[in-house]
Design a protein around this motif. Structure first.
Motif, PDB file in Angstrom:
ATOM      1  N   UNK A 173      -8.353 -10.737  -2.905  1.00  0.00           N
ATOM      2  CA  UNK A 173      -7.508  -9.557  -3.132  1.00  0.00           C
ATOM      3  C   UNK A 173      -7.953  -8.365  -2.606  1.00  0.00           C
ATOM      4  N   UNK A 174      -9.189  -8.232  -2.811  1.00  0.00           N
ATOM      5  CA  UNK A 174     -10.008  -7.092  -2.466  1.00  0.00           C
ATOM      6  C   UNK A 174      -9.970  -6.746  -0.845  1.00  0.00           C
ATOM      7  N   UNK A 175     -10.375  -7.786  -0.263  1.00  0.00           N
ATOM      8  CA  UNK A 175     -10.501  -7.683   1.233  1.00  0.00           C
ATOM      9  C   UNK A 175      -9.207  -7.725   1.824  1.00  0.00           C
ATOM     10  N   UNK A 176      -7.859  -8.052   1.121  1.00  0.00           N
ATOM     11  CA  UNK A 176      -6.592  -7.975   1.935  1.00  0.00           C
ATOM     12  C   UNK A 176      -6.383  -6.556   1.753  1.00  0.00           C
ATOM     13  N   UNK A 177      -7.120  -5.718   0.670  1.00  0.00           N
ATOM     14  CA  UNK A 177      -6.581  -4.140   0.484  1.00  0.00           C
ATOM     15  C   UNK A 177      -7.556  -3.388   1.420  1.00  0.00           C
ATOM     16  N   UNK A 178      -8.797  -3.719   1.336  1.00  0.00           N
ATOM     17  CA  UNK A 178      -9.763  -2.830   1.822  1.00  0.00           C
ATOM     18  C   UNK A 178     -10.492  -3.178   3.176  1.00  0.00           C
ATOM     19  N   UNK A 179     -10.271  -4.520   3.478  1.00  0.00           N
ATOM     20  CA  UNK A 179     -10.843  -4.911   4.715  1.00  0.00           C
ATOM     21  C   UNK A 179     -12.431  -5.683   4.270  1.00  0.00           C
ATOM     22  N   UNK A 180     -12.838  -6.481   5.331  1.00  0.00           N
ATOM     23  CA  UNK A 180     -14.053  -7.142   5.161  1.00  0.00           C
ATOM     24  C   UNK A 180     -15.342  -6.203   4.825  1.00  0.00           C
ATOM     25  N   UNK A 181     -16.439  -6.554   4.091  1.00  0.00           N
ATOM     26  CA  UNK A 181     -17.407  -5.821   4.010  1.00  0.00           C
ATOM     27  C   UNK A 181     -17.996  -5.440   5.466  1.00  0.00           C
ATOM     28  N   UNK A 182     -18.138  -4.259   5.701  1.00  0.00           N
ATOM     29  CA  UNK A 182     -18.891  -3.822   7.212  1.00  0.00           C
ATOM     30  C   UNK A 182     -17.582  -2.942   7.753  1.00  0.00           C
ATOM     31  N   UNK A 183     -16.421  -3.015   7.050  1.00  0.00           N
ATOM     32  CA  UNK A 183     -15.508  -2.324   7.784  1.00  0.00           C
ATOM     33  C   UNK A 183     -14.339  -2.621   8.423  1.00  0.00           C
ATOM     34  N   UNK A 184     -14.315  -4.118   8.825  1.00  0.00           N
ATOM     35  CA  UNK A 184     -13.274  -4.659   9.534  1.00  0.00           C
ATOM     36  C   UNK A 184     -11.819  -4.895   8.651  1.00  0.00           C
ATOM     37  N   UNK A 185     -10.884  -4.428   9.280  1.00  0.00           N
ATOM     38  CA  UNK A 185      -9.632  -4.561   8.671  1.00  0.00           C
ATOM     39  C   UNK A 185      -9.092  -6.104   8.680  1.00  0.00           C
ATOM     40  N   UNK A 186      -8.301  -6.378   7.858  1.00  0.00           N
ATOM     41  CA  UNK A 186      -7.605  -7.575   7.729  1.00  0.00           C
ATOM     42  C   UNK A 186      -6.208  -7.406   8.002  1.00  0.00           C
ATOM     43  N   UNK A 187      -5.423  -7.557   9.223  1.00  0.00           N
ATOM     44  CA  UNK A 187      -4.213  -7.190   9.443  1.00  0.00           C
ATOM     45  C   UNK A 187      -3.196  -8.334   9.434  1.00  0.00           C
ATOM     46  N   UNK A 188      -2.404  -8.354   8.554  1.00  0.00           N
ATOM     47  CA  UNK A 188      -1.455  -9.623   8.604  1.00  0.00           C
ATOM     48  C   UNK A 188      -0.254  -9.185   9.708  1.00  0.00           C
ATOM     49  N   UNK A 189       0.721 -10.175  10.147  1.00  0.00           N
ATOM     50  CA  UNK A 189       1.663  -9.797  10.610  1.00  0.00           C
ATOM     51  C   UNK A 189       2.708  -8.989   9.868  1.00  0.00           C
ATOM     52  N   UNK A 190       3.611  -7.988  10.212  1.00  0.00           N
ATOM     53  CA  UNK A 190       4.537  -7.457   9.508  1.00  0.00           C
ATOM     54  C   UNK A 190       5.527  -8.207   8.750  1.00  0.00           C
ATOM     55  N   UNK A 191       5.652  -7.646   7.484  1.00  0.00           N
ATOM     56  CA  UNK A 191       6.640  -8.243   6.556  1.00  0.00           C
ATOM     57  C   UNK A 191       6.674  -9.674   6.208  1.00  0.00           C
ATOM     58  N   UNK A 192       7.481 -10.363   6.134  1.00  0.00           N
ATOM     59  CA  UNK A 192       7.515 -12.017   5.614  1.00  0.00           C
ATOM     60  C   UNK A 192       6.724 -12.722   6.658  1.00  0.00           C
ATOM     61  N   UNK A 193       6.586 -12.539   7.657  1.00  0.00           N
ATOM     62  CA  UNK A 193       6.079 -13.313   8.701  1.00  0.00           C
ATOM     63  C   UNK A 193       4.553 -13.402   8.442  1.00  0.00           C
ATOM     64  N   UNK A 194       3.866 -12.173   7.841  1.00  0.00           N
ATOM     65  CA  UNK A 194       2.558 -12.152   7.561  1.00  0.00           C
ATOM     66  C   UNK A 194       2.309 -12.980   6.274  1.00  0.00           C
ATOM     67  N   UNK A 195       3.174 -13.093   5.354  1.00  0.00           N
ATOM     68  CA  UNK A 195       2.962 -13.764   4.219  1.00  0.00           C
ATOM     69  C   UNK A 195       3.189 -15.253   4.719  1.00  0.00           C
ATOM     70  N   UNK A 196       4.146 -15.576   5.369  1.00  0.00           N
ATOM     71  CA  UNK A 196       4.361 -17.100   5.727  1.00  0.00           C
ATOM     72  C   UNK A 196       3.190 -17.520   6.630  1.00  0.00           C
TER      73      UNK A 196
END
Length: 302
Positions: A173-196
């Motif tokens: 939950x925290x890494x989805x919002x703030x990224x991995x420790x060290x600063x790398x962002x976790x970018x999902x695909x836009x919209x429903x494709x990301x959840x899928x």
């Protein structure tokens, strides 16, 4: 979609966010009973894996029908990281624990999520507001009162599984919002494709865990177990999980985690209406305290 925090104007409690809160509060409150009943025919990792693979395929097909692009390599990497934590660790370990852990103890573990999330956010320089802290504390007090007198029978491996589930879910939950420790962002695909993509990644991992554990479903399945599995796919995954991920992007983590205080109350209501349980004055008082904690979290959101 980017998991970066949105501007304050986008974090207002719009009708969409209210609907997402309702989904995580009401739907997820009923899924613990559904998981328990589904275990009669579907072992834990197999149950969770097939559930999320099915939901991911349906949601992915819908996204493609709406013209969404397929996730790229970086987005798939993010999906596998978050899927492994939130679905493989969070859901998989919870279902495994429910084979030997009483529902009251499962609720007690889930209820500490906002407090653990607050600890995970400290390295990012984030601290809950005073009202959010008060809401977390009040919610924990209400859960303790609610579970007094419950039979907390559990095996050692069940307790370990719930500890893993809680830690993995909070980290995801925290890494989805703030990224991995060290600063790398976790970018999902836009919209429903990301959840899928996240559901498919986590579901496939759970299926691998099921194969490694040698799980075998009971065929033909018990009708009630099958109905519960379908409910978990549609309501618990397609609606509930998607709603939670949207809340993580557009609201504070503490507010998104407020379901952990409401779910025990929902479970109590289902116990009375379906399980024939009797609720005393202490449980009613606890339900009122839990409700007050949610009000505090709503008022204290950033």
């Amino acid at each position: 979609m980017s998991t970066a925090a949105l501007p304050t104007s986008a974090a207002r409690l719009s009708p969409l966010l209210l609907a997402c809160l309702a989904a995580t509060w009401l739907i997820w409150g009923s899924t613990y009973l559904a998981i328990k009943w589904a275990l009669v025919s579907f072992p834990p990792f197999f149950q969770m894996g097939t559930r999320f693979v099915a939901a991911g395929l349906v949601l992915g097909a819908f996204a493609r029908w709406r013209g969404a692009g397929w996730p790229d390599r970086a987005q798939w990497t993010s999906a596998f990281i978050l899927g492994a934590l939130m679905l493989g660790g969070g859901y998989g370990a919870t279902a495994f624990a429910q084979q030997s852990v009483s529902s009251g103890l499962v609720v007690a573990f889930i209820a500490v999520v906002p407090a653990v999330v607050a600890l995970f956010e400290l390295p990012y320089g984030l601290r809950p507001s005073r009202l959010e802290t008060l809401g977390i504390t009040t919610g924990l007090a209400g859960i303790v009162l609610l579970t007094q007198g419950e039979g907390f029978g559990a095996s050692g491996e069940g307790l370990v599984a719930m500890t893993i589930a809680c830690a993995a879910w909070c980290a995801g939950s925290v890494w989805a919002k703030h990224g991995l420790p060290g600063g790398r962002r976790l970018e999902l695909a836009p919209g429903a494709a990301g959840y899928a993509s996240q559901m498919l990644a986590g579901g496939l991992l759970l299926m691998a865990m099921s194969w490694a554990a040698g799980e075998q479903p009971t065929l033909p399945p018990d009708p009630r177990s099958l109905a519960c599995w379908v409910y978990l796919v549609v309501a618990g995954s397609l609606i509930g999980f998607s709603a939670y991920m949207l809340l993580l992007q557009r609201a504070s983590t503490a507010l998104a985690s407020s379901y952990t205080f409401v779910n025990p109350v929902i479970a109590m209501v289902l116990g009375v209406t379906i399980g024939g349980e009797v609720v005393g004055a202490g449980e009613m008082l606890a339900a009122g305290i839990v409700t007050a904690s949610v009000v505090l979290l709503l008022a204290g959101r950033r």
